[in-house]
Design an enzyme around this catalytic site. Structure first.
Site, PDB file in Angstrom:
ATOM      1  N   HIS A  74     -17.005 -28.818 -22.960  1.00 49.63           N
ATOM      2  CA  HIS A  74     -17.206 -29.830 -24.071  1.00 49.63           C
ATOM      3  C   HIS A  74     -16.639 -29.584 -25.138  1.00 49.63           C
ATOM      4  CE1 HIS A  74     -21.793 -30.184 -21.872  1.00 49.63           C
ATOM      5  NE2 HIS A  74     -20.656 -31.004 -21.241  1.00 49.63           N
TER       6      HIS A  74
ATOM      7  N   GLU B 211     -17.592 -28.047 -28.804  1.00 50.33           N
ATOM      8  CA  GLU B 211     -18.221 -26.594 -28.798  1.00 50.33           C
ATOM      9  C   GLU B 211     -17.130 -25.532 -28.903  1.00 50.33           C
ATOM     10  OE1 GLU B 211     -20.383 -26.757 -25.160  1.00 50.33           O
ATOM     11  OE2 GLU B 211     -21.508 -28.113 -25.547  1.00 50.33           O
TER      12      GLU B 211
ATOM     13  N   ARG C  15     -17.386 -34.816 -27.361  1.00 49.47           N
ATOM     14  CA  ARG C  15     -18.089 -33.992 -26.032  1.00 49.47           C
ATOM     15  C   ARG C  15     -17.241 -34.320 -24.860  1.00 49.47           C
ATOM     16  NH1 ARG C  15     -23.664 -32.357 -23.976  1.00 49.47           N
ATOM     17  NH2 ARG C  15     -23.521 -32.721 -21.786  1.00 49.47           N
TER      18      ARG C  15
ATOM     19  N   HIS D 128     -20.761 -22.511 -23.096  1.00 47.35           N
ATOM     20  CA  HIS D 128     -21.080 -23.538 -23.921  1.00 47.35           C
ATOM     21  C   HIS D 128     -21.859 -23.090 -25.131  1.00 47.35           C
ATOM     22  CE1 HIS D 128     -20.455 -26.714 -21.009  1.00 47.35           C
ATOM     23  NE2 HIS D 128     -20.946 -25.678 -20.203  1.00 47.35           N
TER      24      HIS D 128
ATOM     25  N   GLU E 208     -25.171 -20.699 -23.357  1.00 42.76           N
ATOM     26  CA  GLU E 208     -25.341 -21.248 -24.482  1.00 42.76           C
ATOM     27  C   GLU E 208     -25.232 -20.230 -25.860  1.00 42.76           C
ATOM     28  OE1 GLU E 208     -25.099 -24.726 -24.867  1.00 42.76           O
ATOM     29  OE2 GLU E 208     -25.848 -25.409 -22.868  1.00 42.76           O
TER      30      GLU E 208
END
Length: 725
Positions: free
Chosen positions: A210, A213, A270, A344, A420
């Site tokens: 993405h 990020e 994104r 991510h 994440e």
């Protein structure tokens, strides 16, 4: 995302709104999330039009609203963009256009404006990055870097130690008419291969799927730098690099990443940059992997959506390149791919399979939870920043289909996880540069926890290794051997043991069925020390032991001190016995505490001038074999010593005397009968003299020590007679 931190509020089961009944929960989890995070048919009404370009963020407000139910959430998503895909009760962030603020006030939902102009924050981030990059004294990890800078740094890191690091080309990006295709680069890192050693497990780490990020590629680059730069100085890193083959791809989506860096473009973009039609661009690469691609879950069929899944699995050059690269690794060494972690941001989560469902328990769930917990602890213990780990069934985040974490787990059995990274929404996708290095450091520790875990072929446990053994055997103990990382047990696990602290080990098979086995220590001499360990062979030929470094380290068991042999008595021959043949039998009573006996025959009562002895006798009788050293018409003394397991002897009973019978010419075997056996003995020694290998004094009847015709004549003259004692 921007502004001050907003603490997370506890949510209901699986993080959804607790006041909804089962039907509404099912509708929300299956349908609404797909709309909110995918942009399906209803998406435009909920999340608004496709993301605006940079100028459209001018005067947009960053709002933290306190959600208290599904109605609140639906109402807010019709006004602005929801930042993230984890709708919960409590504080949630939205970007609200200025012309929608009055409508927000009309909803009556509590909110705080944490930034008056999102574009100003984006521009402030850009200025700070430019300032740090302009500082010649700054390091690579003091701020975020462009794709060109990342690739230059890759070359610099590889040059530090080309013996262990090699830059690799994964494939090309999708590109479009205004943005040419770019090479997706990565690095292979591993130590020297030892001939004959089991194949190394392969660990794939990828970032930047993405585009917005940015902390994801930065953390991947930090991992590359640590592994290569510290290989020569840090024993822990050397061990990992020597034992694991890393493939780290910092930016899987270079087109999208480059696009977010252009001042005229969208910092919050994104997807990749495939041209769909008109002004519509992009496929969400993390919805384009093959596992559970269809039907879509939290993935959209609408090209305008942020989570547009594409026209088919692997429709995008980036995901197809990763697929082919990973398949190539598996083709080269089938079964070697053991883990893939997809980096991510944001939310501080560790997510395991299955990403596409919250109802299906993945296979090897216990194993997934084991490594998941180790990674979580490694990250949390770095700076105390808490991460939350969970499988799909734990509901720590929304379900999503076609993700990178599920495909390697489904196809290769490789442990697939998504990290994440920081934070939980205070800054979100524009995490300040000051948090880049600590985020990368804690991420690296989590990655190293996985790298250590995938080296485990078989997890062996011996909960209670016995510290004492038995002289009668049958000392049992439990051994648990768990198969991990898709390895299996080859053959039968073994117990290896030895008496003492040196010498070879003997082996005995374990009994039972995996994972629960029983090892049995056999009988050992009293007073001894036994060393032992357990070993099993994995399917790739690696030998796994417990203790882990056996035989350098071993378990130890002692046996009871041997009892001192007690009193015992001699039985036969009786003391002073006369006419005893030349091959007498001796008997005695057992001695308490004795493990063996020694019979001694001597020419003196003190048993010092020994003519015959028999050590290590297990029983209480023994016969002197023929030809014996005893002579005719001679007095001898005999006795027995009892010996315990440690070699200690009991008191020796008073010796007994015996007198052998007189010579019987022709009787060679001492049975007082001249017969065929005597003739056979003489013939075997015929022609020999003292010193010859076949000489036998018992057949020298004529006084001449050599055996000849005279001796044969004497024997034949007496053949068949029986002599009196």
């Amino acid at each position: 995302m921007f502004g001050r931190a907003v603490p997370r509020t506890p949510s209901g089961p699986k993080g959804w709104f607790p006041e909804m009944d089962a039907m509404v929960v099912r509708m929300l989890s299956v349908g609404l999330l797909a709309w909110v995070c995918s942009g399906s048919a209803l998406a435009q009404a909920i999340v608004g039009p496709p993301q605006p370009e940079a100028s459209a963020f001018r005067q947009h407000k960053l709002v933290t609203a306190t959600i208290s139910g599904m109605r609140d959430f639906l109402a807010l998503t019709q006004l602005g963009e929801f930042l993230g895909c984890t709708p919960r009760n409590g504080p949630q962030q939205f970007v609200i256009p200025p012309d929608k603020m009055a409508a927000l006030d009309g909803l009556g939902i509590p909110y705080v404006v944490t930034a008056d102009d999102v574009q100003q924050l984006i521009e402030a981030e850009a200025r700070e990055i430019a300032r740090v990059q302009a500082d010649r004294d700054s390091s690579f990890f003091d701020t975020y870097r462009t794709y060109a800078q990342i690739n230059t740094e890759l070359d610099s890191i590889v040059a530090l130690n080309p013996a262990i690091a090699t830059r690799v080309s994964v494939g090309l990006s999708q590109g479009n008419a205004s943005q040419p295709r770019q090479t997706i680069y990565g690095v292979r890192i591993t130590g020297p291969t030892i001939p004959g050693a089991p194949p190394k497990p392969v660990f794939i780490i990828q970032g930047g799927q993405h585009a917005r990020e940015w902390v994801s590629p930065a953390s991947a680059m930090y991992a590359i730098d640590e592994l290569v730069r510290d290989y020569s100085t840090d024993p822990a890193i050397r061990q990992v690099v020597d034992s694991v083959e890393f493939h780290i791809i910092p930016v899987v989506n270079p087109d999208g990443y480059v696009y977010t860096w252009a001042s005229s473009n969208n910092r919050l973009w994104r997807k990749n940059r495939r041209l769909i039609s008109g002004a519509t661009y992009g496929v969400d690469l993390n919805r384009n992997w093959a596992t559970a691609w269809d039907p879509p879950v939290s993935a959209s069929t609408n090209p305008a959506s942020d989570t547009y899944r594409g026209t088919a699995p692997w429709s995008e050059s980036e995901t197809a390149a990763m697929r082919d690269y990973i398949n190539g690794l598996n083709t080269a060494r089938p079964g070697s791919i053991k883990a893939l972690i997809d980096l991510h941001s944001y939310s501080q989560l560790i997510l395991g399979p299955w990403g596409y469902t919250s109802t299906v328990i993945p296979p090897r769930a216990a194993e997934l939870r084991l490594v998941m917990g180790q990674m979580e602890s490694a990250i949390d213990n770095t700076f105390g920043v808490p991460y939350t780990a969970g499988l799909g069934t734990d509901g720590v985040i929304y379900s999503a289909s076609g993700t990178a974490q599920d495909w390697p787990f489904a196809v290769f059995g490789a442990l697939g996880f998504t990290f994440e990274l920081r934070d939980t929404g205070a800054y979100g996708f524009t995490l300040p540069s000051s948090q880049l290095r600590p985020t990368a450091q804690e991420t690296f520790n989590g990655l190293m926890a996985m790298a250590r875990f995938i080296q485990i072929r078989l997890q062996m446990a011996v909960p209670a290794p016995p510290a004492a053994a038995s002289t009668t055997g049958g000392t049992n103990f439990a051994v648990t051997i768990t198969e991990l990382n898709s390895y299996t047990i080859a053959g039968t696990p073994q117990l290896l043991y030895r008496v003492g602290t040196s010498g070879p080990f003997a082996g005995a098979n374990l009994t039972g069925t995996k994972p629960n086995f029983t090892a049995t220590l056999p009988a050992f001499p009293c007073g001894s020390t036994v060393q032992y360990y357990v070993a099993a062979t994995a399917s790739d030929g690696a030998v796994v032991t417990m203790p882990a470094d056996a035989p350098a380290t071993l378990y130890s068991a002692t046996l009871p001190v041997c009892p001192t042999p007690g009193g015992f008595s001699l039985v036969t021959p009786l003391d002073g016995a006369a006419g005893v043949n030349l091959t007498p039998s001796f008997t005695w009573n057992a001695s308490p505490g004795a493990s063996s006996y020694t019979v001694i025959i001597a020419t003196d009562p003190a048993l010092l001038n020994v003519v015959a002895s028999a050590p290590g006798l297990p029983g209480t009788s023994w016969t002197l074999p023929a030809p014996s050293p005893l002579a005719y018409s001679s007095i001898y003394y005999w006795g027995v010593r009892a010996v315990n397991g440690s070699g200690s002897t009991g008191s020796t009973p008073l010796s007994r005397s015996l007198t052998t019978f007189a010579a019987c010419p022709g009787d060679a075997d001492g049975n007082r009968n001249v017969g065929a056996n005597d003739l056979s003995i003489l013939l075997s020694a015929f022609g020999s003299c003292p010193g010859d290998s076949n000489y036998n004094a018992s057949v020298s009847f004529d006084g001449n020590p050599c055996i000849g015709a005279n001796d044969l004549s004497i024997l034949l003259a007496n053949f068949g007679i029986t002599c009196s004692p």
